[in-house]
Enzyme design. Structure first.
Site, PDB file in Angstrom:
ATOM      1  N   ARG A   1       2.797   9.637 -12.721  1.00  0.00           N
ATOM      2  CA  ARG A   1       1.634   9.740 -11.821  1.00  0.00           C
ATOM      3  C   ARG A   1       0.668   8.562 -11.964  1.00  0.00           C
ATOM      4  NH1 ARG A   1       2.231  15.186 -13.288  1.00  0.00           N
ATOM      5  NH2 ARG A   1       3.284  16.281 -11.603  1.00  0.00           N
TER       6      ARG A   1
ATOM      7  N   LYS B   1      -2.482  -4.285  -3.556  1.00  0.00           N
ATOM      8  CA  LYS B   1      -1.556  -3.757  -2.544  1.00  0.00           C
ATOM      9  C   LYS B   1      -0.152  -3.834  -3.118  1.00  0.00           C
ATOM     10  CE  LYS B   1      -3.660  -4.558   1.966  1.00  0.00           C
ATOM     11  NZ  LYS B   1      -3.486  -5.256   3.262  1.00  0.00           N
TER      12      LYS B   1
ATOM     13  N   GLU C   1      -1.000 -19.965   2.296  1.00  0.00           N
ATOM     14  CA  GLU C   1      -1.991 -18.917   2.006  1.00  0.00           C
ATOM     15  C   GLU C   1      -3.250 -19.535   1.369  1.00  0.00           C
ATOM     16  OE1 GLU C   1      -1.417 -15.833   3.063  1.00  0.00           O
ATOM     17  OE2 GLU C   1       0.726 -15.377   2.906  1.00  0.00           O
TER      18      GLU C   1
ATOM     19  N   LYS D   1     -10.242 -14.240  -2.751  1.00  0.00           N
ATOM     20  CA  LYS D   1      -9.579 -12.951  -2.535  1.00  0.00           C
ATOM     21  C   LYS D   1     -10.334 -11.840  -3.273  1.00  0.00           C
ATOM     22  CE  LYS D   1      -5.555 -10.315  -1.942  1.00  0.00           C
ATOM     23  NZ  LYS D   1      -4.122 -10.237  -1.756  1.00  0.00           N
TER      24      LYS D   1
ATOM     25  N   GLU E   1      -9.172  -1.957   2.915  1.00  0.00           N
ATOM     26  CA  GLU E   1      -9.093  -2.456   4.285  1.00  0.00           C
ATOM     27  C   GLU E   1      -9.628  -1.455   5.289  1.00  0.00           C
ATOM     28  OE1 GLU E   1      -5.522  -4.784   4.681  1.00  0.00           O
ATOM     29  OE2 GLU E   1      -5.620  -4.663   6.858  1.00  0.00           O
TER      30      GLU E   1
ATOM     31  N   ARG F   1     -11.350  -6.998   4.683  1.00  0.00           N
ATOM     32  CA  ARG F   1     -10.080  -7.383   4.055  1.00  0.00           C
ATOM     33  C   ARG F   1      -9.055  -7.813   5.106  1.00  0.00           C
ATOM     34  NH1 ARG F   1      -6.948  -4.832  -1.214  1.00  0.00           N
ATOM     35  NH2 ARG F   1      -5.234  -6.325  -1.126  1.00  0.00           N
TER      36      ARG F   1
ATOM     37  N   ASN G   1      -5.499 -11.345   6.785  1.00  0.00           N
ATOM     38  CA  ASN G   1      -4.286 -11.346   7.609  1.00  0.00           C
ATOM     39  C   ASN G   1      -4.315 -12.438   8.670  1.00  0.00           C
ATOM     40  OD1 ASN G   1      -3.182  -9.146   6.244  1.00  0.00           O
ATOM     41  ND2 ASN G   1      -4.355  -7.703   7.501  1.00  0.00           N
TER      42      ASN G   1
ATOM     43  N   HIS H   1       4.134 -12.547  11.543  1.00  0.00           N
ATOM     44  CA  HIS H   1       5.107 -11.465  11.384  1.00  0.00           C
ATOM     45  C   HIS H   1       6.063 -11.399  12.569  1.00  0.00           C
ATOM     46  CE1 HIS H   1       2.690  -8.989   8.218  1.00  0.00           C
ATOM     47  NE2 HIS H   1       3.456  -9.899   7.666  1.00  0.00           N
TER      48      HIS H   1
ATOM     49  N   HIS I   1       7.907 -16.282   4.470  1.00  0.00           N
ATOM     50  CA  HIS I   1       6.653 -15.645   4.878  1.00  0.00           C
ATOM     51  C   HIS I   1       5.529 -16.676   5.086  1.00  0.00           C
ATOM     52  CE1 HIS I   1       3.336 -12.829   5.124  1.00  0.00           C
ATOM     53  NE2 HIS I   1       2.748 -13.465   4.135  1.00  0.00           N
TER      54      HIS I   1
HETATM   55  N1  LIG Z   1       0.702  -7.332  -2.284  1.00  0.00           N
HETATM   56  C1  LIG Z   1       0.165  -8.253  -1.515  1.00  0.00           C
HETATM   57  O1  LIG Z   1      -1.046  -8.305  -1.311  1.00  0.00           O
HETATM   58  C2  LIG Z   1       1.061  -9.277  -0.912  1.00  0.00           C
HETATM   59  C3  LIG Z   1       0.510 -10.401  -0.300  1.00  0.00           C
HETATM   60  C4  LIG Z   1       1.360 -11.365   0.206  1.00  0.00           C
HETATM   61  C5  LIG Z   1       2.736 -11.209   0.088  1.00  0.00           C
HETATM   62  N2  LIG Z   1       3.245 -10.098  -0.503  1.00  0.00           N
HETATM   63  C6  LIG Z   1       4.698  -9.917  -0.670  1.00  0.00           C
HETATM   64  O2  LIG Z   1       5.171 -10.944  -1.531  1.00  0.00           O
HETATM   65  C7  LIG Z   1       6.534 -11.205  -1.241  1.00  0.00           C
HETATM   66  C8  LIG Z   1       6.740 -12.686  -1.184  1.00  0.00           C
HETATM   67  O3  LIG Z   1       6.378 -13.245  -2.421  1.00  0.00           O
HETATM   68  P1  LIG Z   1       7.002 -14.637  -2.899  1.00  0.00           P
HETATM   69  O4  LIG Z   1       6.871 -15.638  -1.838  1.00  0.00           O
HETATM   70  O5  LIG Z   1       6.424 -14.888  -4.245  1.00  0.00           O
HETATM   71  O6  LIG Z   1       8.561 -14.290  -2.952  1.00  0.00           O
HETATM   72  P2  LIG Z   1       9.590 -14.010  -4.136  1.00  0.00           P
HETATM   73  O7  LIG Z   1       9.044 -13.109  -5.161  1.00  0.00           O
HETATM   74  O8  LIG Z   1      10.857 -13.637  -3.470  1.00  0.00           O
HETATM   75  O9  LIG Z   1       9.771 -15.447  -4.801  1.00  0.00           O
HETATM   76  C9  LIG Z   1      10.319 -16.507  -4.032  1.00  0.00           C
HETATM   77  C10 LIG Z   1      11.544 -17.117  -4.740  1.00  0.00           C
HETATM   78  O10 LIG Z   1      11.099 -17.866  -5.867  1.00  0.00           O
HETATM   79  C11 LIG Z   1      11.796 -17.456  -7.054  1.00  0.00           C
HETATM   80  N3  LIG Z   1      10.884 -17.735  -8.170  1.00  0.00           N
HETATM   81  C12 LIG Z   1       9.795 -17.033  -8.548  1.00  0.00           C
HETATM   82  N4  LIG Z   1       9.113 -17.701  -9.493  1.00  0.00           N
HETATM   83  C13 LIG Z   1       9.797 -18.843  -9.737  1.00  0.00           C
HETATM   84  C14 LIG Z   1       9.586 -19.964 -10.592  1.00  0.00           C
HETATM   85  N5  LIG Z   1       8.490 -20.077 -11.337  1.00  0.00           N
HETATM   86  N6  LIG Z   1      10.516 -20.937 -10.602  1.00  0.00           N
HETATM   87  C15 LIG Z   1      11.604 -20.868  -9.766  1.00  0.00           C
HETATM   88  N7  LIG Z   1      11.837 -19.859  -8.918  1.00  0.00           N
HETATM   89  C16 LIG Z   1      10.940 -18.867  -8.905  1.00  0.00           C
HETATM   90  C17 LIG Z   1      12.162 -16.029  -6.785  1.00  0.00           C
HETATM   91  O11 LIG Z   1      13.260 -15.624  -7.559  1.00  0.00           O
HETATM   92  C18 LIG Z   1      12.511 -16.080  -5.304  1.00  0.00           C
HETATM   93  O12 LIG Z   1      13.815 -16.582  -5.146  1.00  0.00           O
HETATM   94  C19 LIG Z   1       6.847 -10.497   0.046  1.00  0.00           C
HETATM   95  O13 LIG Z   1       7.610  -9.349  -0.237  1.00  0.00           O
HETATM   96  C20 LIG Z   1       5.493 -10.090   0.590  1.00  0.00           C
HETATM   97  O14 LIG Z   1       5.526  -8.903   1.347  1.00  0.00           O
HETATM   98  C21 LIG Z   1       2.434  -9.137  -1.013  1.00  0.00           C
HETATM   99 ZN   LIG Z   2       0.692 -13.497   3.596  1.00  0.00          ZN
END
Ligand SMILES: NC(=O)c1ccc[n+]([C@@H]2O[C@H](COP(=O)([O-])OP(=O)(O)OC[C@H]3O[C@@H](n4cnc5c(N)ncnc54)[C@H](O)[C@@H]3O)[C@@H](O)[C@H]2O)c1
Ligand SMILES: [Zn+2]
Length: 373
Positions: A120, A142, A184, A226, A236, A241, A245, A252, A266
């Site tokens: 929980r 999030k 970002e 942030k 939000e 917040r 976006n 998207h 992304h």
């Molecule tokens: N929670 C939130 O507020 C929020 C905000 C924005 C995005 N997101 C989410 O985040 C995700 C995208 O995150 P991301 O872009 O970090 O993607 P990811 O976690 O897939 O990482 C991108 C790639 O980089 C690799 N990687 C990670 N760290 C590394 C390093 N130091 N050296 C080499 N390779 C490395 C990973 O294995 C992957 O292949 C999406 O699912 C998105 O929905 C969440």
């Molecule tokens: Zn984003």
């Protein structure tokens, strides 16, 4: 070293940004270990950094157990969530324990959600290793997995106990992923901080080339932005917040058009989406055309897509609007858009006519058709 406090009453926490922090993380994590073994969840691309973190924990007298998942968005799934929660329960995780999420946004989102439901709700620490996760997803609480109906549709608000950011781990991150995360960073300037956008124009290239001072400044500044927004509107509800976006409704739609595949990351979708949000604002006469062009020019200069053509999208405006209608940000039948009056001056507009958006998108394909990169 910078410490940013995310002010959320009883759920407040620190975000520490410091080059080389991973190797010193053990001392900061030891108080959260309660004299027990800590679980670290990571993915197979992050193994060099896992070794550094485990050595640091060991140096602080903390045993650790690593759970290494498959890299990629596919891990934000029910199947992986089930496997992960089973594994954490096998390890005897208790409510007062803290699980360490070492990785990009995928690992952070998954571990955040898993810990929100485990016993929980137990604790977790974010140790983000992509630029996107360092400036965005690791802060704010999030968490989510994807479901058949779409991305991030199953999740919870669950704040971490601590966020440890070591910009040096970006040395191993592929250049394309760095650029995607940088979109970002630029976003914070465009939302409400013109001076930071100017900083990006002057220093973005150095940051992407690995300049450590530029990295640290941009990450700390982004996290502070942030943290400020999240402290004002954690869930939000007030619209504040939602400003985070910016570019995401357009973005998207482009991601959906490419099937959320590696064809468009992304951050690349967000970059093109921010250019479109400014372009649309300019087309409606809300924002000076030269501001829209300045945004597009900076994105181009660092190798990010500045519109539909550069993002490799040839779909009709009507089709892209169709994708937008599936977006989770649909609010009582209207689709809110973040529009701009200028760089650093954005606002939420709930009165945008979707036919107008489709028309703009159709025009924008031909307008930027020569910009394919
Ligand atoms: N929670 C939130 O507020 C929020 C905000 C924005 C995005 N997101 C989410 O985040 C995700 C995208 O995150 P991301 O872009 O970090 O993607 P990811 O976690 O897939 O990482 C991108 C790639 O980089 C690799 N990687 C990670 N760290 C590394 C390093 N130091 N050296 C080499 N390779 C490395 C990973 O294995 C992957 O292949 C999406 O699912 C998105 O929905 C969440
Ligand atoms: Zn984003």
């Amino acid at each position: 070293m910078t410490i940013v406090r995310v002010e959320l009453g009883a759920r407040s926490y620190d975000v520490r940004v410091e080059a080389g922090l991973l190797a010193r993380a053990g001392d900061l994590l030891e108080p959260l270990s309660r004299g027990r073994r800590m679980a670290i969840v990571t993915d197979a691309h992050v193994l060099p950094h896992l070794a550094t973190l485990q050595a640091s924990l060991e140096g602080a007298g903390v045993d650790s157990e690593a759970i290494v998942l498959a890299p990629g968005e596919g891990s934000k799934s029910w199947a992986t969530l089930e496997m992960l929660t089973d594994r954490l329960l096998e390890l005897g995780i208790e409510r007062g324990d803290h699980v360490i999420a070492l990785g990009g946004g995928v690992i952070g989102d998954l571990v955040g959600f898993a810990t929100s439901i485990l016993k929980r709700g137990c604790g977790f620490v974010q140790v983000p290793t992509t630029l996107l996760a360092q400036v965005d997803s690791s802060v704010g609480g999030k968490t989510a997995i994807n479901s058949r109906a779409g991305k991030n549709l199953v999740g919870a608000f669950h704040q971490p106990e601590l966020v440890l950011i070591d910009p040096q781990v970006l040395d191993t991150l592929p250049a394309r992923q760095q650029r995607a995360g940088y979109a970002e960073v630029v976003k914070y300037g465009l939302i409400d901080d013109f001076a930071f956008f100017e900083w990006c124009e002057a220093n973005g290239a150095a940051l992407l080339a690995g300049d450590s001072a530029a990295r640290e400044y941009a990450i700390a500044h982004s996290v502070a932005a942030k943290a400020r927004i999240v402290a004002e509107d954690e869930r939000e509800t007030t619209g504040k917040r939602a400003l985070l976006n910016l570019g995401h409704t357009f973005g998207h739609a482009l991601e959906a058009e490419t099937g959320f595949s590696d064809r468009l990351l992304h951050g690349e979708g967000v970059a093109a989406g921010m250019a479109l949000a400014f372009g649309f604002s300019a087309a409606r006469g809300l924002c000076p055309g030269q501001d829209a062009e300045r945004v597009a020019a900076h994105l181009r200069a660092v190798g990010l897509p500045d519109g539909l053509a550069a993002a490799g999208i040839a779909a009709s405006g009507a089709r892209l609007v169709e994708h937008m209608l599936h977006d989770k940000k649909m609010d009582a039948g209207t689709l809110p858009f973040l529009l701009a009056e200028g760089i650093g001056r954005t606002y939420l507009d709930k009165t945008v006519d979707l036919g107008e958006v489709a028309e703009f998108l159709d025009g924008s394909v031909t307008a930027t058709g020569s910009d394919i990169v």
